[in-house]
Design an enzyme around this catalytic site. Structure first.
Site, mmCIF file in Angstrom:
data_model
loop_
_atom_site.group_PDB
_atom_site.id
_atom_site.type_symbol
_atom_site.label_atom_id
_atom_site.label_comp_id
_atom_site.label_asym_id
_atom_site.label_seq_id
_atom_site.Cartn_x
_atom_site.Cartn_y
_atom_site.Cartn_z
ATOM 1 N N GLU A 1 15.984 29.164 6.318
ATOM 2 C CA GLU A 1 15.395 29.294 7.666
ATOM 3 C C GLU A 1 15.386 30.762 8.107
ATOM 4 O O GLU A 1 14.475 31.202 8.803
ATOM 5 C CB GLU A 1 16.154 28.399 8.666
ATOM 6 C CG GLU A 1 15.819 26.930 8.416
ATOM 7 C CD GLU A 1 16.924 25.948 8.743
ATOM 8 O OE1 GLU A 1 17.873 26.303 9.456
ATOM 9 O OE2 GLU A 1 16.843 24.799 8.245
ATOM 10 N N GLY B 1 16.480 19.310 5.371
ATOM 11 C CA GLY B 1 16.080 18.608 6.587
ATOM 12 C C GLY B 1 14.924 17.652 6.401
ATOM 13 O O GLY B 1 14.330 17.190 7.377
ATOM 14 N N HIS C 1 20.047 31.945 4.334
ATOM 15 C CA HIS C 1 19.582 30.563 4.502
ATOM 16 C C HIS C 1 18.055 30.569 4.542
ATOM 17 O O HIS C 1 17.445 31.502 5.082
ATOM 18 C CB HIS C 1 20.154 29.978 5.799
ATOM 19 C CG HIS C 1 19.932 28.498 5.897
ATOM 20 N ND1 HIS C 1 18.716 27.964 6.258
ATOM 21 C CD2 HIS C 1 20.754 27.461 5.643
ATOM 22 C CE1 HIS C 1 18.813 26.642 6.232
ATOM 23 N NE2 HIS C 1 20.032 26.305 5.859
ATOM 24 N N ASN D 1 26.875 23.103 8.254
ATOM 25 C CA ASN D 1 26.023 24.066 8.953
ATOM 26 C C ASN D 1 25.385 23.370 10.156
ATOM 27 O O ASN D 1 24.463 22.575 10.001
ATOM 28 C CB ASN D 1 24.936 24.585 7.993
ATOM 29 C CG ASN D 1 23.970 25.526 8.683
ATOM 30 O OD1 ASN D 1 24.269 26.054 9.748
ATOM 31 N ND2 ASN D 1 22.808 25.730 8.077
ATOM 32 N N TRP D 2 25.899 23.694 11.323
ATOM 33 C CA TRP D 2 25.391 23.030 12.534
ATOM 34 C C TRP D 2 24.074 23.636 13.032
ATOM 35 O O TRP D 2 23.476 23.142 13.984
ATOM 36 C CB TRP D 2 26.446 23.102 13.644
ATOM 37 C CG TRP D 2 27.545 22.079 13.473
ATOM 38 C CD1 TRP D 2 27.676 21.174 12.453
ATOM 39 C CD2 TRP D 2 28.656 21.852 14.354
ATOM 40 N NE1 TRP D 2 28.801 20.398 12.641
ATOM 41 C CE2 TRP D 2 29.420 20.794 13.799
ATOM 42 C CE3 TRP D 2 29.080 22.430 15.538
ATOM 43 C CZ2 TRP D 2 30.589 20.314 14.394
ATOM 44 C CZ3 TRP D 2 30.236 21.952 16.138
ATOM 45 C CH2 TRP D 2 30.977 20.907 15.581
ATOM 46 N N LYS D 3 23.650 24.723 12.425
ATOM 47 C CA LYS D 3 22.425 25.416 12.862
ATOM 48 C C LYS D 3 22.463 25.648 14.378
ATOM 49 O O LYS D 3 23.551 25.823 14.914
ATOM 50 C CB LYS D 3 21.176 24.617 12.448
ATOM 51 C CG LYS D 3 21.236 24.166 10.991
ATOM 52 C CD LYS D 3 19.916 23.691 10.467
ATOM 53 C CE LYS D 3 20.113 23.100 9.082
ATOM 54 N NZ LYS D 3 18.879 22.949 8.352
ATOM 55 N N GLU E 1 19.776 25.644 -2.546
ATOM 56 C CA GLU E 1 19.166 24.763 -1.557
ATOM 57 C C GLU E 1 17.651 24.778 -1.726
ATOM 58 O O GLU E 1 16.969 25.673 -1.183
ATOM 59 C CB GLU E 1 19.501 25.246 -0.145
ATOM 60 C CG GLU E 1 20.982 25.300 0.155
ATOM 61 C CD GLU E 1 21.224 25.138 1.642
ATOM 62 O OE1 GLU E 1 21.768 24.102 2.024
ATOM 63 O OE2 GLU E 1 20.829 26.027 2.400
ATOM 64 N N SER F 1 19.481 17.867 2.391
ATOM 65 C CA SER F 1 19.549 16.450 2.773
ATOM 66 C C SER F 1 20.723 15.699 2.145
ATOM 67 O O SER F 1 20.581 14.526 1.774
ATOM 68 C CB SER F 1 18.220 15.752 2.470
ATOM 69 O OG SER F 1 17.186 16.337 3.236
ATOM 70 N N GLY G 1 23.662 20.068 6.409
ATOM 71 C CA GLY G 1 23.089 20.409 7.702
ATOM 72 C C GLY G 1 23.146 19.212 8.637
ATOM 73 O O GLY G 1 24.185 18.897 9.228
ATOM 74 N N GLY G 2 22.041 18.483 8.742
ATOM 75 C CA GLY G 2 21.891 17.371 9.686
ATOM 76 C C GLY G 2 23.076 16.402 9.725
ATOM 77 O O GLY G 2 23.593 16.084 10.806
HETATM 78 C C1 PEP Z 1 21.114 23.256 5.470
HETATM 79 O O1 PEP Z 1 21.359 23.418 6.651
HETATM 80 O O2 PEP Z 1 21.207 24.193 4.680
HETATM 81 C C2 PEP Z 1 20.723 21.936 4.997
HETATM 82 C C3 PEP Z 1 20.772 21.700 3.706
HETATM 83 O O3 PEP Z 1 20.311 21.038 5.926
HETATM 84 P P1 PEP Z 1 20.100 19.449 5.678
HETATM 85 O O4 PEP Z 1 21.406 18.943 5.113
HETATM 86 O O5 PEP Z 1 19.833 18.902 7.039
HETATM 87 O O6 PEP Z 1 18.993 19.281 4.716
#
Ligand code: PEP
Length: 236
Positions: free
Chosen positions: A88, A161, A86, A8-10, A155, A194, A215-216
């Site tokens: 966010e 993040g 998600h 997930n590049w957001k 999640e 994470s 994500g990151g």
């Molecule tokens: C996400 O984007 O759902 C996520 C879990 O991000 P991260 O891996 O950065 O925590």
């Protein structure tokens, strides 16, 4: 069983970023990952990989909804998946369980496989109500049709993040509770929060984990190469 990886590049990247990313990405494994870039870059990412997902979709199929993107449009540009719910989106755009369910149903009606995200806040985890909360959120977010095809991503909000991850015991306990609550117990359940190259192997090795939503770390091609390599080892 093959483990699923969702990147997930957001709201990150640019056309140049996409080109640089795939210069350093191991293309042999590219098709085992569902890339979810910002909608504007789906076509650019499609030049390199075939499994693409949107990061969200509208509850509507078309019409006067300025700024929205429909599930059928995602299909039209080559997506097979879409993330819905998600944290966010739930937090910043007030996507309620009802909206998440409507988005998931739109996705399915358009031919996409939704990746339905659920997870508790730190406060709920500390009050020992995480399982109860997540199971309720799940039941209210998944499509009403018991035969619908979708993935679930657990999640915990406090792990997204932040560099914090749930412990293996907590992940197993939650995933087992989710399996029990699902109409179809073979629905894949991913863990997200994470995930990085240092913890991916441990998480992917858990039998209760069907894959990871990253994500990151998915913005760093070398890190993603490592995570994919671990997903292969975790299957052995
Ligand atoms: C996400 O984007 O759902 C996520 C879990 O991000 P991260 O891996 O950065 O925590």
């Amino acid at each position: 069983m093959e483990k699923i990886i969702v990147a997930n590049w957001k709201m990150n990247g640019s056309r140049e970023f996409v080109m640089e990313f795939f210069k350093n990405f191991n293309n042999n494994t590219a098709n085992q990952i569902i890339f979810c870039p910002p909608t504007l870059y789906i076509n650019t990412v499609k030049e390199y990989v075939s499994l693409i997902g949107g990061q969200d979709c509208s509850v509507h199929n078309s019409g006067a909804f300025t700024g929205e993107i429909s599930a059928s449009m995602l299909v039209d540009v080559g997506c097979r998946y879409v993330i819905v719910g998600h944290s966010e989106r739930r937090q910043y755009y007030q996507d309620s369980n009802e909206i998440v369910r409507a988005k998931a149903e739109q996705a399915i009606n358009s031919g996409l496989i939704p990746i339905i995200c659920i997870g508790e806040s730190q406060e709920i985890r500390h009050s020992n109500k995480a399982i109860e909360y997540v199971v309720e959120q799940l039941s209210a977010s998944v499509p009403l049709n018991k035969h619908a095809n979708y993935l679930v991503a657990y999640e915990p909000i406090w792990a997204i993040g932040t560099g914090l991850t749930a412990t293996s015991d907590d992940i197993i306990e939650m995933h087992n509770a989710i399996y029990k609550a699902l109409p179809n117990p073979t629905t894949p359940i991913l863990y997200g929060g994470s995930v990085n190259k240092d913890n991916a192997y441990t998480i992917l090795s858990l039998p209760a984990v069907s894959g990871v939503l990253v994500g990151g770390a998915s913005l760093r091609s070398q890190d993603l190469n490592h995570i994919v390599a671990f997903s292969e080892q975790a299957m052995l």
